[in-house]
Write a protein that holds these residues in place. Structure first.
Motif, mmCIF file in Angstrom:
data_model
loop_
_atom_site.group_PDB
_atom_site.id
_atom_site.type_symbol
_atom_site.label_atom_id
_atom_site.label_comp_id
_atom_site.label_asym_id
_atom_site.label_seq_id
_atom_site.Cartn_x
_atom_site.Cartn_y
_atom_site.Cartn_z
ATOM 1 N N ARG A 147 1.116 -0.784 0.053
ATOM 2 C CA ARG A 147 -0.091 0.091 0.065
ATOM 3 C C ARG A 147 0.645 1.564 0.124
ATOM 4 N N ASP A 148 1.664 1.015 0.195
ATOM 5 C CA ASP A 148 2.787 2.148 0.967
ATOM 6 C C ASP A 148 3.365 2.743 -0.406
ATOM 7 N N ILE A 149 4.002 1.947 -1.707
ATOM 8 C CA ILE A 149 4.675 2.112 -2.144
ATOM 9 C C ILE A 149 4.364 3.157 -3.505
ATOM 10 N N PRO A 150 5.385 4.049 -4.315
ATOM 11 C CA PRO A 150 4.226 5.340 -4.419
ATOM 12 C C PRO A 150 4.558 4.267 -6.163
ATOM 13 N N ILE A 151 3.405 5.014 -6.752
ATOM 14 C CA ILE A 151 2.835 4.903 -8.114
ATOM 15 C C ILE A 151 2.771 6.169 -9.015
ATOM 16 N N ILE A 152 3.976 5.696 -9.700
ATOM 17 C CA ILE A 152 3.881 7.494 -11.038
ATOM 18 C C ILE A 152 2.361 6.639 -12.064
ATOM 19 N N PHE A 153 1.150 7.458 -12.324
ATOM 20 C CA PHE A 153 0.936 7.052 -13.505
ATOM 21 C C PHE A 153 0.973 7.676 -14.932
ATOM 22 N N LEU A 154 0.840 6.501 -15.848
ATOM 23 C CA LEU A 154 1.364 6.887 -16.950
ATOM 24 C C LEU A 154 0.423 7.107 -18.699
ATOM 25 N N THR A 155 0.148 7.751 -18.928
ATOM 26 C CA THR A 155 -1.044 7.809 -19.583
ATOM 27 C C THR A 155 -1.159 8.902 -20.875
ATOM 28 N N ALA A 156 -1.772 7.712 -22.295
ATOM 29 C CA ALA A 156 -1.281 8.946 -23.784
ATOM 30 C C ALA A 156 -2.666 9.857 -23.776
ATOM 31 N N ILE A 157 -3.612 10.005 -23.174
ATOM 32 C CA ILE A 157 -4.766 10.620 -22.981
ATOM 33 C C ILE A 157 -4.792 11.541 -21.857
ATOM 34 N N ASN A 158 -5.641 12.607 -22.320
ATOM 35 C CA ASN A 158 -6.081 13.269 -21.451
ATOM 36 C C ASN A 158 -7.373 13.806 -21.303
ATOM 37 N N HIS A 159 -8.301 13.768 -20.299
ATOM 38 C CA HIS A 159 -9.505 13.613 -19.821
ATOM 39 C C HIS A 159 -9.932 14.859 -19.662
ATOM 40 N N GLY A 160 -9.150 15.473 -18.802
ATOM 41 C CA GLY A 160 -9.667 16.657 -17.914
ATOM 42 C C GLY A 160 -8.481 16.177 -16.507
ATOM 43 N N PRO A 161 -9.097 17.605 -15.981
ATOM 44 C CA PRO A 161 -9.283 17.689 -14.841
ATOM 45 C C PRO A 161 -9.872 16.332 -13.668
ATOM 46 N N HIS A 162 -11.126 16.084 -14.166
ATOM 47 C CA HIS A 162 -11.720 14.131 -13.901
ATOM 48 C C HIS A 162 -11.209 13.513 -13.607
ATOM 49 N N HIS A 163 -10.319 13.223 -14.636
ATOM 50 C CA HIS A 163 -9.079 12.050 -15.264
ATOM 51 C C HIS A 163 -7.907 12.401 -14.088
ATOM 52 N N THR A 164 -7.519 13.076 -14.301
ATOM 53 C CA THR A 164 -6.306 13.440 -13.346
ATOM 54 C C THR A 164 -6.851 12.735 -11.587
ATOM 55 N N PHE A 165 -7.895 13.642 -10.737
ATOM 56 C CA PHE A 165 -8.503 13.531 -9.718
ATOM 57 C C PHE A 165 -8.782 12.140 -10.058
ATOM 58 N N ARG A 166 -9.202 11.462 -11.255
ATOM 59 C CA ARG A 166 -9.201 10.246 -10.174
ATOM 60 C C ARG A 166 -8.053 8.977 -10.244
ATOM 61 N N GLY A 167 -6.829 9.702 -10.681
ATOM 62 C CA GLY A 167 -5.502 9.171 -10.793
ATOM 63 C C GLY A 167 -5.376 8.827 -9.345
ATOM 64 N N ASP B 33 1.773 10.604 -8.344
ATOM 65 C CA ASP B 33 2.191 11.673 -9.357
ATOM 66 C C ASP B 33 1.548 11.012 -11.061
ATOM 67 N N TYR B 34 0.874 11.761 -12.290
ATOM 68 C CA TYR B 34 0.269 11.980 -13.161
ATOM 69 C C TYR B 34 1.244 12.659 -14.242
ATOM 70 N N ILE B 35 1.776 11.359 -15.510
ATOM 71 C CA ILE B 35 2.213 11.917 -16.193
ATOM 72 C C ILE B 35 2.035 11.466 -18.112
ATOM 73 N N SER B 36 1.658 12.958 -18.553
ATOM 74 C CA SER B 36 0.653 12.307 -19.963
ATOM 75 C C SER B 36 1.817 11.713 -20.527
ATOM 76 N N LYS B 37 1.878 11.259 -21.619
ATOM 77 C CA LYS B 37 2.167 10.839 -22.802
ATOM 78 C C LYS B 37 2.445 12.156 -23.974
ATOM 79 N N PRO B 38 3.244 12.096 -25.059
ATOM 80 C CA PRO B 38 4.568 11.291 -24.537
ATOM 81 C C PRO B 38 5.424 12.722 -23.481
ATOM 82 N N PHE B 39 5.887 11.945 -23.081
ATOM 83 C CA PHE B 39 6.444 12.907 -21.489
ATOM 84 C C PHE B 39 8.323 13.321 -21.891
#
Length: 231
Positions: A77-97, A104-110
């Motif tokens: 549960r304490d392992i840090p997770i960095i999300f990688l995504t090729a799409i961006n559906h706006g703030p709601h999508h980021t908040f879900r991450g 952290d939340y990084i959009s491709k291409p990064f």
């Protein structure tokens, strides 16, 4: 010899995994591939990881669902997770991450340099955390065994233990100083939610280590404290 940290790379596309390996190879750590959420969860059953890079869009179990399973397990549960995504559906999508437990939340291409820098922060924290826990465990054994030795040896051991405790405290103080500088930088730069979440995660882990060391101080009545869980 310092053991290398393990970094879990999760993506259903082999070319993406290859690109991540090329970017992170300069960190000289152990990179572990997983081509699905199920494969990632299987790897997490047996190995400890410094950080997880998790693709959001995967067939079957997507990144959000995989992260939810990771956060439900006490071991991971304490392992840090960095999300990688090729799409961006706006703030709601980021908040879900972030709601799923991402730091952290990084959009491709990064930017490869940015990704490598972010991952290196968690690897460095993981390595320091492991080192401090090992040294604290050694000190605890020394303190526990002191009462069974002749008085002269117990005094010598106590002195050695105090020196080791001071060294541990100094090393942790150096990490705390770096974290404080990072927090100040984030404030000055009006950082986004991802950076703030990362800083908060670092602060929680450092506070746990500091409490463990404080419990080892003479006169606390806690010669063998429970150390914090690994991140």
């Amino acid at each position: 010899m310092v053991q290398k940290a393990k970094i879990l790379l999760v993506d259903d596309r082999p070319e993406n995994l290859l690109a991540l390996e090329a970017i992170l190879s300069a960190l000289d750590q152990t990179l572990v591939r997983a081509s699905s959420g199920e494969e990632a969860l299987k790897a997490l059953l047996t190995d400890d990881f410094a950080v997880i890079l998790l693709d959001v869009q995967m067939p079957g179990m997507d990144g959000f669902e995989t992260a939810a399973h990771i956060k439900r397990r006490e071991r991971t549960r304490d392992i840090p997770i960095i999300f990688l995504t090729a799409i961006n559906h706006g703030p709601h999508h980021t908040f879900r991450g972030y709601a799923a437990g991402a730091v952290d939340y990084i959009s491709k291409p990064f930017d490869p340099w940015v990704l490598r820098a972010k991952v290196s922060v968690f690897v460095d924290l993981y390595m320091k955390n492991c080192q401090l826990k090992e040294q604290a465990a050694l000190l605890r054994l020394q303190l526990e065994g002191g009462g069974e030795r002749p008085e002269g040896e117990a005094v010598k051991e106590g002195v050695a233990g105090s020196g080791l405790l001071a060294e541990l405290s100094a090393r942790l103080a150096a990490v705390e100083e770096q974290a404080e500088a990072l927090s100040k930088q984030l404030t000055d730069e009006a950082a986004d939610a991802a950076a703030v979440a990362t800083a908060a995660h670092l602060e929680r882990k450092l506070n746990g280590l500091r409490r463990a060391l404080d419990a080892l101080e003479p006169g606390t009545g806690a010669a063998a404290p429970r150390l914090p869980q690994q991140s």
